[in-house]
Write an enzyme that holds these catalytic residues in place. Sequence first.
Site, PDB file in Angstrom:
ATOM      1  N   PHE A  58       0.819  -1.231  -0.121  1.00  0.00           N
ATOM      2  CA  PHE A  58       0.099  -0.123  -0.143  1.00  0.00           C
ATOM      3  C   PHE A  58       0.792   1.410  -0.109  1.00  0.00           C
ATOM      4  CE2 PHE A  58      -3.195  -2.882   0.655  1.00  0.00           C
ATOM      5  CZ  PHE A  58      -3.104  -3.528   1.597  1.00  0.00           C
ATOM      6  N   TRP A  61       8.058   4.016  -1.290  1.00  0.00           N
ATOM      7  CA  TRP A  61       8.895   5.010  -0.639  1.00  0.00           C
ATOM      8  C   TRP A  61      10.259   4.480  -1.189  1.00  0.00           C
ATOM      9  CZ3 TRP A  61       9.053   3.655   5.235  1.00  0.00           C
ATOM     10  CH2 TRP A  61       9.135   2.550   5.484  1.00  0.00           C
ATOM     11  N   HIS A  79      31.743  23.815   6.990  1.00  0.00           N
ATOM     12  CA  HIS A  79      32.365  23.462   5.460  1.00  0.00           C
ATOM     13  C   HIS A  79      33.757  23.852   5.452  1.00  0.00           C
ATOM     14  CE1 HIS A  79      32.352  22.437   1.442  1.00  0.00           C
ATOM     15  NE2 HIS A  79      32.077  23.592   1.102  1.00  0.00           N
ATOM     16  N   HIS A 207      34.375  31.120   0.248  1.00  0.00           N
ATOM     17  CA  HIS A 207      33.987  30.223   1.211  1.00  0.00           C
ATOM     18  C   HIS A 207      34.937  30.638   2.327  1.00  0.00           C
ATOM     19  CE1 HIS A 207      32.338  27.524  -2.202  1.00  0.00           C
ATOM     20  NE2 HIS A 207      31.848  26.831  -0.672  1.00  0.00           N
TER      21      HIS A 207
HETATM   22  O1  LIG Z   1      30.555  24.220  -1.235  1.00  0.00           O
HETATM   23  C1  LIG Z   1      30.341  24.021  -2.337  1.00  0.00           C
HETATM   24  O2  LIG Z   1      29.435  23.520  -2.863  1.00  0.00           O
HETATM   25  C2  LIG Z   1      31.385  24.396  -3.266  1.00  0.00           C
HETATM   26  O3  LIG Z   1      31.344  25.193  -4.423  1.00  0.00           O
HETATM   27  C3  LIG Z   1      32.710  23.876  -3.147  1.00  0.00           C
HETATM   28  C4  LIG Z   1      33.280  22.868  -2.085  1.00  0.00           C
HETATM   29  C5  LIG Z   1      34.495  22.467  -2.116  1.00  0.00           C
HETATM   30  C6  LIG Z   1      35.403  22.836  -2.650  1.00  0.00           C
HETATM   31  C7  LIG Z   1      35.240  24.179  -3.544  1.00  0.00           C
HETATM   32  C8  LIG Z   1      33.865  24.392  -3.608  1.00  0.00           C
HETATM   33  S1  LIG Z   1      33.729  25.849  -4.739  1.00  0.00           S
HETATM   34 MN   LIG Z   2      28.261  24.112  -0.741  1.00  0.00          MN
END
Ligand SMILES: O=C(O)C(=O)c1ccccc1S
Ligand SMILES: [Mn+2]
Length: 258
Positions: A58, A61, A79, A207
């Site tokens: 049913f 997923w 990050h 970044h």
């Molecule tokens: O964080 C991201 O998605 C990203 O653009 C990135 C990641 C890791 C290294 C370089 C970059 S440019």
């Molecule tokens: Mn990213």
Amino acid sequence: MSTLSDLTAALTGGAVEVIDLTAPLSPSTPVLQLPPPFANTIPLSLEPVSDFDDAGPFWGWNNIHTGEHTGTHLDAPSHWATGRDGATVDKVPPARLVAPAVVVDISAQVAENPDFLLEPEHLEKWEAEHGRLPDGAWVLLRSGWSARNSDAKAFLNADENGPHTPGPSADASLWLATERGIVGLGVETVGIDAGAAGGFTPPFPAHHHLLGHDKYGLTQLQNLDRLPVTGAVLVVAPLPIVGGTGSPARVFALVEQG
Ligand SMILES: O=C(O)C(=O)c1ccccc1S
Ligand SMILES: [Mn+2]
């Protein structure tokens, strides 16, 4: 009437429109391709678990398989090396994820030059016309790049010299990170850095500086051409992946009509 009841009345009455800034997330969603020897994340894939069959009469997923930085996604401070002791995506304060947004339009320049770089002078010119970049606001870089969303090759736009996509220069990245109190930078491209940013000083300066100064990145946005230069409110909803460096996110803009 309370403020929130005014808002819900405006939403149901159409005085405030909800505009989806999120790119559809599918196995064909382009993901960043870093050159060897660097590792890359995987695109989205759906693995059926049941489809109204013996495995689940049913229900249907799937398992999903994806990188954190796939599609429209949020970059958390953790990050990047400069922000590695900072917030992981589950620790980004929700109050910072509902915030005003301003739009800086470089689409004409990008149409002429896909490697166009936003410089501090462009931001200073924007402020001369629209006022100081507001503390607590997202800066959304409108480049027109989302028109390439349906063609991964055109979207990543790479040749033998690497990707050719717009973004902030090292100076503009430092300026955004240190001269104003913004929440973060949103872009239409695959990442907040320009395609050539691996060769900048420091490498990947958006970044480096933004995530190193507790600001966030937001990528692969679309429909920025439907936003006013100022006045929109963004609702950014990444998954609270415990320990995650980022997450696919649904991003809505609330825009007053008329
Ligand atoms: O964080 C991201 O998605 C990203 O653009 C990135 C990641 C890791 C290294 C370089 C970059 S440019
Ligand atoms: Mn990213």
